[in-house]
Motif scaffolding. Structure first.
Motif, PDB file in Angstrom:
ATOM      1  N   VAL A  68       0.852  -1.187   0.000  1.00 20.74           N
ATOM      2  CA  VAL A  68       0.000   0.000   0.000  1.00 20.74           C
ATOM      3  C   VAL A  68       0.886   1.235   0.000  1.00 20.74           C
ATOM      4  N   SER A  69       0.552   2.214  -0.800  1.00 18.85           N
ATOM      5  CA  SER A  69       1.345   3.434  -0.903  1.00 18.85           C
ATOM      6  C   SER A  69       1.489   4.114   0.453  1.00 18.85           C
ATOM      7  N   ARG A  70       2.723   4.526   0.764  1.00 18.44           N
ATOM      8  CA  ARG A  70       2.950   5.240   2.027  1.00 18.44           C
ATOM      9  C   ARG A  70       2.125   6.517   2.085  1.00 18.44           C
ATOM     10  N   GLY A  71       2.118   7.256   0.985  1.00 16.00           N
ATOM     11  CA  GLY A  71       1.362   8.498   0.954  1.00 16.00           C
ATOM     12  C   GLY A  71      -0.115   8.275   1.199  1.00 16.00           C
ATOM     13  N   ALA A  72      -0.649   7.137   0.736  1.00 12.66           N
ATOM     14  CA  ALA A  72      -2.069   6.857   0.896  1.00 12.66           C
ATOM     15  C   ALA A  72      -2.442   6.670   2.353  1.00 12.66           C
ATOM     16  N   VAL A  73      -1.553   6.063   3.142  1.00  8.49           N
ATOM     17  CA  VAL A  73      -1.833   5.821   4.559  1.00  8.49           C
ATOM     18  C   VAL A  73      -2.025   7.143   5.283  1.00  8.49           C
ATOM     19  N   LEU A  74      -1.124   8.088   5.054  1.00  6.90           N
ATOM     20  CA  LEU A  74      -1.214   9.380   5.726  1.00  6.90           C
ATOM     21  C   LEU A  74      -2.333  10.235   5.148  1.00  6.90           C
ATOM     22  N   THR A  75      -2.454  10.238   3.822  1.00  9.35           N
ATOM     23  CA  THR A  75      -3.486  11.046   3.179  1.00  9.35           C
ATOM     24  C   THR A  75      -4.875  10.604   3.593  1.00  9.35           C
ATOM     25  N   GLY A  76      -5.064   9.303   3.794  1.00 10.15           N
ATOM     26  CA  GLY A  76      -6.368   8.797   4.218  1.00 10.15           C
ATOM     27  C   GLY A  76      -6.800   9.396   5.543  1.00 10.15           C
ATOM     28  N   HIS A  77      -5.864   9.515   6.492  1.00 11.01           N
ATOM     29  CA  HIS A  77      -6.179  10.128   7.789  1.00 11.01           C
ATOM     30  C   HIS A  77      -6.528  11.605   7.628  1.00 11.01           C
ATOM     31  N   VAL A  78      -5.760  12.316   6.813  1.00 10.66           N
ATOM     32  CA  VAL A  78      -5.977  13.756   6.652  1.00 10.66           C
ATOM     33  C   VAL A  78      -7.326  14.027   5.982  1.00 10.66           C
ATOM     34  N   VAL A  79      -7.606  13.336   4.887  1.00  8.78           N
ATOM     35  CA  VAL A  79      -8.849  13.592   4.165  1.00  8.78           C
ATOM     36  C   VAL A  79     -10.063  13.179   4.998  1.00  8.78           C
ATOM     37  N   ALA A  80      -9.945  12.091   5.750  1.00  9.76           N
ATOM     38  CA  ALA A  80     -11.041  11.691   6.633  1.00  9.76           C
ATOM     39  C   ALA A  80     -11.315  12.771   7.677  1.00  9.76           C
ATOM     40  N   SER A  81     -10.254  13.393   8.195  1.00 10.67           N
ATOM     41  CA  SER A  81     -10.453  14.459   9.177  1.00 10.67           C
ATOM     42  C   SER A  81     -11.110  15.682   8.541  1.00 10.67           C
ATOM     43  N   VAL A  82     -10.751  15.996   7.293  1.00  7.23           N
ATOM     44  CA  VAL A  82     -11.368  17.134   6.607  1.00  7.23           C
ATOM     45  C   VAL A  82     -12.856  16.880   6.376  1.00  7.23           C
ATOM     46  N   LEU A  83     -13.213  15.675   5.948  1.00 11.35           N
ATOM     47  CA  LEU A  83     -14.629  15.347   5.741  1.00 11.35           C
ATOM     48  C   LEU A  83     -15.405  15.420   7.061  1.00 11.35           C
ATOM     49  N   THR A  84     -14.787  14.933   8.132  1.00 14.30           N
ATOM     50  CA  THR A  84     -15.428  15.030   9.447  1.00 14.30           C
ATOM     51  C   THR A  84     -15.634  16.486   9.832  1.00 14.30           C
ATOM     52  N   ASN A  85     -14.631  17.327   9.542  1.00 14.02           N
ATOM     53  CA  ASN A  85     -14.756  18.757   9.821  1.00 14.02           C
ATOM     54  C   ASN A  85     -15.935  19.370   9.083  1.00 14.02           C
ATOM     55  N   LEU A  86     -16.088  19.030   7.811  1.00 21.14           N
ATOM     56  CA  LEU A  86     -17.173  19.599   7.009  1.00 21.14           C
ATOM     57  C   LEU A  86     -18.531  19.185   7.560  1.00 21.14           C
ATOM     58  N   ILE A  87     -18.655  17.932   7.980  1.00 20.53           N
ATOM     59  CA  ILE A  87     -19.909  17.470   8.571  1.00 20.53           C
ATOM     60  C   ILE A  87     -20.190  18.216   9.874  1.00 20.53           C
ATOM     61  N   ALA A  88     -19.155  18.346  10.716  1.00 20.64           N
ATOM     62  CA  ALA A  88     -19.308  19.038  11.995  1.00 20.64           C
ATOM     63  C   ALA A  88     -19.706  20.494  11.789  1.00 20.64           C
ATOM     64  N   ILE A  89     -19.075  21.159  10.834  1.00 18.79           N
ATOM     65  CA  ILE A  89     -19.368  22.579  10.604  1.00 18.79           C
ATOM     66  C   ILE A  89     -20.755  22.753   9.998  1.00 18.79           C
ATOM     67  N   ALA A  90     -21.160  21.837   9.124  1.00 22.08           N
ATOM     68  CA  ALA A  90     -22.518  21.909   8.570  1.00 22.08           C
ATOM     69  C   ALA A  90     -23.559  21.792   9.679  1.00 22.08           C
ATOM     70  N   ALA A  91     -23.345  20.860  10.618  1.00 19.26           N
ATOM     71  CA  ALA A  91     -24.265  20.712  11.747  1.00 19.26           C
ATOM     72  C   ALA A  91     -24.229  21.953  12.630  1.00 19.26           C
ATOM     73  N   LEU A  92     -23.042  22.496  12.849  1.00 17.85           N
ATOM     74  CA  LEU A  92     -22.893  23.683  13.685  1.00 17.85           C
ATOM     75  C   LEU A  92     -23.623  24.889  13.081  1.00 17.85           C
ATOM     76  N   VAL A  93     -23.457  25.096  11.784  1.00 20.73           N
ATOM     77  CA  VAL A  93     -24.102  26.225  11.121  1.00 20.73           C
ATOM     78  C   VAL A  93     -25.628  26.059  11.153  1.00 20.73           C
ATOM     79  N   ALA A  94     -26.100  24.832  11.009  1.00 17.97           N
ATOM     80  CA  ALA A  94     -27.549  24.589  11.089  1.00 17.97           C
ATOM     81  C   ALA A  94     -28.087  25.001  12.455  1.00 17.97           C
ATOM     82  N   VAL A  95     -27.369  24.649  13.515  1.00 15.60           N
ATOM     83  CA  VAL A  95     -27.782  25.050  14.864  1.00 15.60           C
ATOM     84  C   VAL A  95     -27.687  26.567  15.013  1.00 15.60           C
ATOM     85  N   ALA A  96     -26.647  27.169  14.430  1.00 19.21           N
ATOM     86  CA  ALA A  96     -26.502  28.622  14.500  1.00 19.21           C
ATOM     87  C   ALA A  96     -27.715  29.320  13.874  1.00 19.21           C
TER      88      ALA A  96
END
Length: 249
Positions: free
Chosen positions: A94-122
């Motif tokens: 498995v590509s070394r870059g893929a292991v690290l990139t997978g963690h980063v992109v997953a965190s960004v997607l989680t951020n977008l979901i969290a912020i969408a929920a936050l803005v809805a409450v706002a």
């Protein structure tokens, strides 16, 4: 499989791990909403900022939403390393870059979901932005850039830590830093020393840029500083993460 395919597989794996962990879901998605209710609904009348407090606080809380999930990212990266999972991926080619990139992109997607929920409450609490379409696109772009910067830096922290427990603790300063910015109250209302720190730390121009975009009147100076900080942090985090990964994996 190509590096892109490997990255997609790692992203799916990491995102499933986040979704199945109640603590991670609470910290990443629900905790920002709790903070929104606490500061805006319970304490909002105590702050005098010249505008409706929900309009002032929402940009800062959006940044906090990015930070609250970082502990889980650092812990997950370190667990993959210390438990030998990354070495198994190496055997599977498995590509070394893929292991690290997978963690980063997953965190960004989680951020977008969290912020969408936050803005809805706002919006439920009276949030009334003046942003147009391009302003909202700027908000999304800056949030993604901030998420990438925070993600790469946190991955590096996770790789540098000796255990999952210390990896989680290493991210605490990033979670606390927004409280010493203009997220909750304007920097000029703070005491000497703290005021200067709040004005010149990296999160304040990001918050002020988000605030300006949502108000429909972004500041070019804040935007340039925000992008420069995010790009710089992302570059440092990426290079540090690759160096640690090459050394320890």
């Amino acid at each position: 499989m190509s590096t892109r395919s490997h990255s997609a597989v790692m992203l799916r794996r990491n995102f499933k791990h986040v979704a199945r962990n109640p603590t991670s879901v609470f910290n990443a998605v629900l905790m920002p909403i709790v903070m929104m209710v606490m500061f805006v609904y319970m304490l909002g009348d105590a702050f005098s900022v010249g505008v409706d407090y929900v309009d002032y606080a929402t940009p800062g809380l959006m940044l906090m939403a990015v930070c609250y999930g970082l502990g889980a990212v650092a812990t997950a990266v370190n667990s993959d390393l210390t438990k030998g999972i990354i070495n198994r991926f190496k055997v599977m080619d498995v590509s070394r870059g893929a292991v690290l990139t997978g963690h980063v992109v997953a965190s960004v997607l989680t951020n977008l979901i969290a912020i969408a929920a936050l803005v809805a409450v706002a919006f439920l609490l009276g949030f009334s932005p003046s942003a147009g379409l391009f302003d909202w696109l700027g908000v999304v772009g800056l949030v993604v850039l901030l998420g990438l910067a925070a993600g790469w830096f946190t991955v590096a922290l996770g790789l540098a830590a000796k255990s999952p427990e210390t990896a989680g603790l290493a991210s605490v300063p990033l979670v606390m830093l927004p409280f010493f910015s203009s997220a909750i109250v304007p920097a000029e209302k703070m005491g000497p020393g703290l005021r200067e720190f709040a004005e010149y730390q990296p999160f304040t121009p990001v918050i002020e840029t988000l605030r300006g975009l949502l108000a429909g009147a972004p500041s070019a100076g804040d935007a340039i500083a925000a992008v420069a900080w995010c790009v710089g942090i992302a570059l440092v985090g990426y290079l540090w993460a690759r160096a640690k990964f090459s050394k320890r994996a």
